[in-house]
Every structure is written in C-alpha cells, then in structure tokens.
Design a protein around this motif. Structure first.
Motif, mmCIF file in Angstrom:
data_model
loop_
_atom_site.group_PDB
_atom_site.id
_atom_site.type_symbol
_atom_site.label_atom_id
_atom_site.label_comp_id
_atom_site.label_asym_id
_atom_site.label_seq_id
_atom_site.Cartn_x
_atom_site.Cartn_y
_atom_site.Cartn_z
ATOM 1 N N MET A 49 22.420 -11.447 5.800
ATOM 2 C CA MET A 49 22.755 -11.407 4.580
ATOM 3 C C MET A 49 21.272 -11.605 3.611
ATOM 4 N N ILE A 50 21.267 -11.091 2.421
ATOM 5 C CA ILE A 50 19.942 -11.170 1.655
ATOM 6 C C ILE A 50 19.615 -12.711 1.067
ATOM 7 N N ASP B 234 16.573 -12.230 -3.756
ATOM 8 C CA ASP B 234 17.301 -10.865 -4.154
ATOM 9 C C ASP B 234 16.199 -10.381 -5.232
ATOM 10 N N ALA C 248 20.735 -6.837 -5.594
ATOM 11 C CA ALA C 248 21.957 -7.094 -5.493
ATOM 12 C C ALA C 248 22.802 -7.731 -6.845
ATOM 13 N N ASP C 249 22.102 -8.934 -7.294
ATOM 14 C CA ASP C 249 22.765 -9.636 -8.374
ATOM 15 C C ASP C 249 22.851 -8.592 -9.583
ATOM 16 N N SER D 259 25.991 -6.298 -8.815
ATOM 17 C CA SER D 259 27.243 -7.128 -8.624
ATOM 18 C C SER D 259 27.906 -7.188 -10.073
ATOM 19 N N TYR E 40 27.538 -2.357 -2.690
ATOM 20 C CA TYR E 40 27.008 -3.765 -2.678
ATOM 21 C C TYR E 40 27.122 -4.627 -1.297
ATOM 22 N N ASP E 41 28.232 -4.147 -0.399
ATOM 23 C CA ASP E 41 28.466 -4.545 0.624
ATOM 24 C C ASP E 41 27.658 -4.233 1.698
ATOM 25 N N GLN F 150 24.280 -3.359 0.771
ATOM 26 C CA GLN F 150 23.410 -3.993 0.627
ATOM 27 C C GLN F 150 23.081 -5.274 1.058
ATOM 28 N N GLN F 151 24.347 -5.927 0.765
ATOM 29 C CA GLN F 151 24.517 -7.384 1.226
ATOM 30 C C GLN F 151 24.420 -7.366 2.878
ATOM 31 N N ASN F 152 24.957 -6.628 3.535
ATOM 32 C CA ASN F 152 24.885 -6.741 4.889
ATOM 33 C C ASN F 152 23.832 -5.996 5.513
ATOM 34 N N GLU F 153 22.761 -5.461 4.790
ATOM 35 C CA GLU F 153 21.567 -4.652 5.338
ATOM 36 C C GLU F 153 22.382 -3.590 6.510
#
Length: 339
Positions: free
Chosen positions: A1-2, A5, A142-143, A146, A159-160, A162-165
């Motif tokens: 997770m990031i 941000d 990411a913010d 979102s 988004y998913d 990016q969040q999970n790389e």
C-alpha cells in the motif's frame, strides 16, 4: 500500500546507441531559454540524436509535465516512474509508439488524449521517429484520484492499481483533443499569472480537462448502450417475424414496432442481419415454402398464402429468384420426399 501520497513523475533515459555521451542539465541551453515555462523544473538531455526535455510544475495532488522531443534520427527512450502513476497523456505533436510493461505495444497518434496507469520500477519504452514531438502529461496523487473514483468504473480500477502498486500497465479509452481541450492546454502553457493565482488557475484548467474527458467517456458509454439497445430491438423483431411470417409484414409497421423511424430501422436492420428487412422476410417465407413443397401435398396457391405472400404470381417470382426454379419445378424435383 502507498504510505506517502504524492503524484509520480516520468524520467527518460536514452536506449538507442549514441555516438557521443548524452549531456544532461537542469536548465535549457542559452539559445533555448525562450522555451522555459515559468516556475517549472527542467530536465534536459541532448546528444547527436537530438534532444529531449521535460518541464514540470508539481503540487501535492498533481504534476503537469510538458515534454519536447526533437530527434535527428529514430530513437528509443526508456522511461521509468518511481511510484505507481495514474496520468492523463495528451499527444500534441507527432506520433509515439509505446511499450508499456504488462500491457504491450500501442500507438498514441497526434491529437489524442487518455488515462494510463504506469507501474513503478518497471522498464517501459517509447519509439520516436525523426522529427519533433510534444506531449503533456498530468499525474495525480491517490488522494486526488479518489475524489473522482465514483465517476466511472474505470477510475476505481485505476485507483486500485495505484494503491496496490500493480505491476501491469493499463490503457483506458482515448479521445480526440478537440477545440475545447486544446484551448485548455494552451491556456495552461501560456498564462502569465504569478504566485498562488497561477496554481489556482492551473488547478481549474486540470478540472476543466477532466470534465471534458468524463463527458467524452459518458458519450462513448451512451453510444455503446444505444448500440446494445438497438441490437436488442432487432433480436425482438427477428423473433416477431419468425412467429408472424404469415402476416402482411410492412416495413413501416416493423419500424414502429421497434420504436424507430423507418430510415433508421432499414439501415440498422441491414447492418445487423446483412440483408434488407424485405429480403430477410422473403428468404424466410421461401425457406418455409420449400419445406411444404417437399413434405406436403398442399396446393401451391395455398402454400403461397400460408407463408405470407399476397398472391401466387409474386410468390413464383421471388421463389424463382432465390431457388432458380418455379415452385412447381421444385416440387417435381423433390416429389419422392413426400409419401
């Protein structure tokens, strides 16, 4: 997770073999200083191949990157991002061929823009033909992403990733850079505001560009839904014809039943079935007639009316056109089938 941000950036490295060692700088050469944009950080590289340069304005939620490539001969550049990158990429000039890790090759022509996910710490490349190329990219944290995830299912996927790389790149629908989009991009590049006012202006133009993209995406989705709706209508009409072939099926009646004007109905029907509606009905009626001629002793006149023809003369005309013989000749040919 990031954990931290902030938006990702792109850095290019020359892949094609060069006769001389490339020279890099954090500013333009003196004779090119007029290209420098106000408040932008510069990454400039030149060599016998030509030059490439990136100018960036960075904030917590977004980065705008103006990229120029001037190539004396075809060149391959590697590009890497240290963080998972969600970006809008706009091709202002030239045509770029990309090889995106996990996705593969694709071409972005001049005058197009779209959303991309570029995985971190992976080697990607772009091929540039000899000549000048210009690209503008907008990278989002990411913010920030979102805040518009709910706009479309595509953005939840971005988004998913990016969040999970995620290590696989994604390419989302691209659209034409129209007059309005070009006005937005030019306004960003040419505005002379200073300080906070400049950042507020750039933020507003980013929002304008996103709204344009969202609108194009909704139109594209609507078009897809309209096409699916039309296909469903024609499937219903097909069923209706097959169940009511014996009725006097007029085109204007069928078009009204499909909820379409006659011109649109006729055009759409041919596109869907490959033949005009009248031809489809005649083929179906003749097919049914051949079964009755082979397998019954029903009089030809009765068969003509039974399958929906208004009279025997037209029935015989259509039958001969499709089967190459008259109904009577057809029955004689297959008379042994009926017991």
């Amino acid at each position: 997770m990031i954990i931290e941000d902030y938006p990702a950036t792109i850095r290019y490295v020359l892949s094609t073999r060069s006769e001389s060692t490339p020279r890099s700088s954090r500013q333009f050469p003196t004779h090119m200083r007029d290209m420098a944009l106000k408040d932008a950080q510069v990454w400039y590289t030149e060599g016998d191949f030509g030059y490439f340069a990136t100018q960036e304005i960075s904030r917590k939620d977004w980065v705008i990157g103006w990229q120029h490539f001037s190539m004396r001969s075809p060149v391959i550049l590697h590009f890497v991002t240290e963080r998972p990158m969600v970006a809008v990429v706009c091709i202002i000039k030239g045509k770029l061929s990309y090889d995106l890790s996990g996705h593969g090759n694709f071409i972005m022509p001049q005058g197009k823009y779209g959303f991309y996910y570029i995985p971190p710490h992976t080697e990607n490349s772009t091929f540039l033909a000899a000549g000048d190329h210009e690209v503008i990219y907008f990278s989002f944290s990411a913010d920030f992403l979102s805040s518009f995830v709910s706009q479309h299912a595509n953005f939840q996927e971005l988004y998913d990733a990016q969040q999970n790389e995620v290590k696989r790149g994604y390419v989302f629908p691209v659209f034409k850079i129209g007059v309005e989009e070009r006005r937005i991009l030019d306004a960003m590049k040419l505005n002379n505001l200073l300080g906070p006012a400049r950042l507020i202006f750039l933020q507003a133009r980013i929002n304008d560009l996103l709204i344009s993209y969202f609108s194009s995406l909704e139109i594209a989705d609507g078009s897809h839904l309209r096409e699916e709706d039309q296909r469903e209508r024609f499937r219903d009409i097909e069923t209706f014809i097959q169940e009511n072939y014996h009725l006097p099926l007029k085109i204007h009646f069928l078009s009204r039943k499909a909820g379409m004007n006659q011109r649109s109905f006729e055009k759409g029907f041919k596109a869907y079935f490959g033949v005009k509606a009248k031809e489809y009905i005649e083929h179906l009626r003749v097919k049914l007639a051949t079964e009755l001629l082979k397998n019954s002793d029903m009089p030809i006149t009765t068969i003509a009316y039974h399958v929906g023809f208004a009279g025997t003369n037209y029935f015989s005309f259509v039958f001969r056109k499709l089967q190459g013989c008259s109904p009577r000749e057809y029955r004689q040919r297959f008379s042994g089938n009926f017991l």
